[in-house]
Scaffold this active site. Sequence first.
Site, PDB file in Angstrom:
ATOM      1  NE  ARG A  14      -5.863   8.792   0.689  1.00 51.46           N
ATOM      2  CZ  ARG A  14      -5.001   8.736  -0.157  1.00 51.46           C
ATOM      3  NH1 ARG A  14      -3.705   9.158   0.277  1.00 51.46           N
ATOM      4  NH2 ARG A  14      -4.821   8.358  -1.315  1.00 51.46           N
ATOM      5  CG  ASP A  30      -6.015   2.427  -1.412  1.00 54.84           C
ATOM      6  OD1 ASP A  30      -5.753   3.265  -0.817  1.00 54.84           O
ATOM      7  OD2 ASP A  30      -6.078   2.129  -2.720  1.00 54.84           O
ATOM      8  NE  ARG A  63       1.814   8.757   3.451  1.00 55.18           N
ATOM      9  CZ  ARG A  63       1.603   8.645   1.813  1.00 55.18           C
ATOM     10  NH1 ARG A  63       2.900   8.163   1.288  1.00 55.18           N
ATOM     11  NH2 ARG A  63       0.860   9.400   1.255  1.00 55.18           N
ATOM     12  CE1 TYR A  95      -4.133   5.768  -9.041  1.00 52.13           C
ATOM     13  CE2 TYR A  95      -6.600   5.899  -8.915  1.00 52.13           C
ATOM     14  CZ  TYR A  95      -5.317   6.390  -8.718  1.00 52.13           C
ATOM     15  OH  TYR A  95      -5.111   7.741  -8.232  1.00 52.13           O
TER      16      TYR A  95
HETATM   17  O1  CP3 Z   1      -8.260   7.806   6.349  1.00 44.80           O
HETATM   18  C1  CP3 Z   1      -8.843   7.538   5.210  1.00 44.80           C
HETATM   19  O2  CP3 Z   1      -9.403   8.409   4.567  1.00 44.80           O
HETATM   20  C2  CP3 Z   1      -9.072   5.984   4.958  1.00 44.80           C
HETATM   21  C3  CP3 Z   1      -8.330   5.524   4.046  1.00 44.80           C
HETATM   22  C4  CP3 Z   1      -8.057   5.740   2.791  1.00 44.80           C
HETATM   23  C5  CP3 Z   1      -6.937   5.502   2.047  1.00 44.80           C
HETATM   24  N1  CP3 Z   1      -7.007   5.847   0.726  1.00 44.80           N
HETATM   25  C6  CP3 Z   1      -5.465   5.171   2.668  1.00 44.80           C
HETATM   26  C7  CP3 Z   1      -4.242   5.238   2.006  1.00 44.80           C
HETATM   27  C8  CP3 Z   1      -8.989   5.973   1.666  1.00 44.80           C
HETATM   28  C9  CP3 Z   1     -10.357   6.448   1.855  1.00 44.80           C
HETATM   29  C10 CP3 Z   1      -8.237   6.312   0.242  1.00 44.80           C
HETATM   30  C11 CP3 Z   1      -9.040   6.500  -0.762  1.00 44.80           C
HETATM   31  C12 CP3 Z   1      -8.234   6.470  -2.157  1.00 44.80           C
HETATM   32  N2  CP3 Z   1      -6.992   5.634  -2.477  1.00 44.80           N
HETATM   33  C13 CP3 Z   1      -8.328   7.231  -3.198  1.00 44.80           C
HETATM   34  C14 CP3 Z   1      -9.629   8.228  -3.417  1.00 44.80           C
HETATM   35  C15 CP3 Z   1      -9.236   9.433  -2.682  1.00 44.80           C
HETATM   36  C16 CP3 Z   1      -8.320  10.529  -3.112  1.00 44.80           C
HETATM   37  O3  CP3 Z   1      -7.264  10.792  -2.281  1.00 44.80           O
HETATM   38  O4  CP3 Z   1      -8.424  10.766  -4.070  1.00 44.80           O
HETATM   39  C17 CP3 Z   1      -7.459   7.020  -4.358  1.00 44.80           C
HETATM   40  C18 CP3 Z   1      -7.405   7.471  -5.661  1.00 44.80           C
HETATM   41  C19 CP3 Z   1      -6.648   5.874  -3.606  1.00 44.80           C
HETATM   42  C20 CP3 Z   1      -5.456   5.097  -4.502  1.00 44.80           C
HETATM   43  C21 CP3 Z   1      -4.109   5.461  -3.590  1.00 44.80           C
HETATM   44  N3  CP3 Z   1      -3.648   4.811  -2.316  1.00 44.80           N
HETATM   45  C22 CP3 Z   1      -2.914   6.056  -4.130  1.00 44.80           C
HETATM   46  C23 CP3 Z   1      -2.900   6.882  -5.551  1.00 44.80           C
HETATM   47  C24 CP3 Z   1      -2.039   5.831  -3.180  1.00 44.80           C
HETATM   48  C25 CP3 Z   1      -0.528   6.551  -3.269  1.00 44.80           C
HETATM   49  C26 CP3 Z   1      -0.487   8.094  -3.092  1.00 44.80           C
HETATM   50  C27 CP3 Z   1       0.027   8.100  -1.505  1.00 44.80           C
HETATM   51  O5  CP3 Z   1      -0.671   8.982  -0.775  1.00 44.80           O
HETATM   52  O6  CP3 Z   1       0.900   7.577  -0.955  1.00 44.80           O
HETATM   53  C28 CP3 Z   1      -2.492   5.356  -2.012  1.00 44.80           C
HETATM   54  C29 CP3 Z   1      -2.026   4.840  -0.692  1.00 44.80           C
HETATM   55  C30 CP3 Z   1      -2.393   5.631   0.485  1.00 44.80           C
HETATM   56  N4  CP3 Z   1      -3.966   5.155   0.753  1.00 44.80           N
HETATM   57  C31 CP3 Z   1      -2.054   5.569   1.510  1.00 44.80           C
HETATM   58  C32 CP3 Z   1      -3.078   5.809   2.738  1.00 44.80           C
HETATM   59  C33 CP3 Z   1      -2.905   6.092   4.166  1.00 44.80           C
HETATM   60  C34 CP3 Z   1      -0.522   6.062   2.058  1.00 44.80           C
HETATM   61  C35 CP3 Z   1       0.361   4.752   1.689  1.00 44.80           C
HETATM   62  C36 CP3 Z   1       1.204   4.699   2.935  1.00 44.80           C
HETATM   63  O7  CP3 Z   1       0.787   4.822   4.346  1.00 44.80           O
HETATM   64  O8  CP3 Z   1       2.047   4.001   2.881  1.00 44.80           O
END
Ligand code: CP3
Length: 357
Positions: A35, A85, A39, A161
């Site tokens: 990640r 994502d 943010r 999910y």
């Molecule tokens: O920089 C990176 O790693 C690349 C992008 C990436 C994101 N999500 C961006 C993201 C990757 C590889 C993921 C994987 C992901 N997404 C997982 C597996 C890894 C882990 O962290 O367990 C999972 C379970 C998700 C599902 C997901 N996406 C959730 C549950 C959420 C909400 C929680 C949160 O942190 O807000 C997201 C949103 C998300 N994915 C954001 C980002 C940068 C934040 C959203 C935003 O910017 O508004």
Amino acid sequence: MHEPAASTATVAPPQRFIEVLKGSALTPPPMWLMRQAGRYLPEYRAVREQAGSFLNLCYNPALAAEVTLQPIRRYGFDAAILFSDILVIPDALGQEVRFVEGEGPRLDPIRNAADLARLKPGDGAGKLDRVLETVARLRQDLPRETALIGFCGAPWTVATYMVAGRGSPDQADARMFAYTDPVAFARLIDTVTEASIGYLDGQVKAGAGALQIFDTWAGVLPDTELERWVVAPTRRIVKELKQRHPNVPIIGFPRGVGAGARHYRHATRVDALSCDTATPLAEMRALAGTGTAVQGNLDPLLLVAGGPLLEARVRETLEAMQGVPFIFNLGHGIVPQTPPENVARLVELVRSSPSGS
Ligand code: CP3
């Protein structure tokens, strides 16, 4: 015969991250952070605002490429991870995904075989094509020594999910679906597996040099179910990708499986394991010692806290992983409250680890 200077200049420089995935031990180890685009960076928040919704950002190749590059410019990580994502797969299958500000993802839950029948494999290819365009742009724009990681969620984690319609602490809805109607649940897993194979294949063709399969919720399943819903579909994804792209390393992240990581690695044939925060350093070293690269596993909250404890833990990790194929990373994703200057300090600590000793 001597090569003319002009053509030697076009030989691709080695990518340290890929070398380690293929079994080399390098000092200092290559590093990136799960990640890493997100943010905690003010420049990410600015682009995120411009994009409107989170999924708009994922489906906008120019902006998604920009936020992928931001942490590379700031910190010079050895690998960039495609900005997208894991939930673009359900979205592309016709189960529309929304992100509620401050709450996370929302989907209309799939509760039974009838809900499952509404999925439309193939219809959402246009959305995924936009992500693949991001990959192609990135391979053009990244420094050539920086590896590009493509990824997907593992079918089990994506299915949790799809079934609950949101994140949940224990994945009870998906477990109950799998226990009460394993035939329908197997259809869901197969649908996600097939979509993921096509999606990863597309990412490699567009320029991804390594792949990571995120199985964030692997740890909630008992042994037999772990085999059926985590190990078997992951093995199928790895097998298909290896047939098509034998030189592209694949990293598995079976978060929370504990002692099951050895079997997971052996049975799925992933090239590397991403270890979670709870994995003891001695175990991480032992896993790497048997021919697999490992990546991990700093607690993301230590990176928020910073200070002497962070420094001590980083030194301890570097020392424990000397001489084995190791990639420095976190044990889970970086959190939004992380001070960017702590990340800069982390990079300095890892990069100043003594070489050649
Ligand atoms: O920089 C990176 O790693 C690349 C992008 C990436 C994101 N999500 C961006 C993201 C990757 C590889 C993921 C994987 C992901 N997404 C997982 C597996 C890894 C882990 O962290 O367990 C999972 C379970 C998700 C599902 C997901 N996406 C959730 C549950 C959420 C909400 C929680 C949160 O942190 O807000 C997201 C949103 C998300 N994915 C954001 C980002 C940068 C934040 C959203 C935003 O910017 O508004």
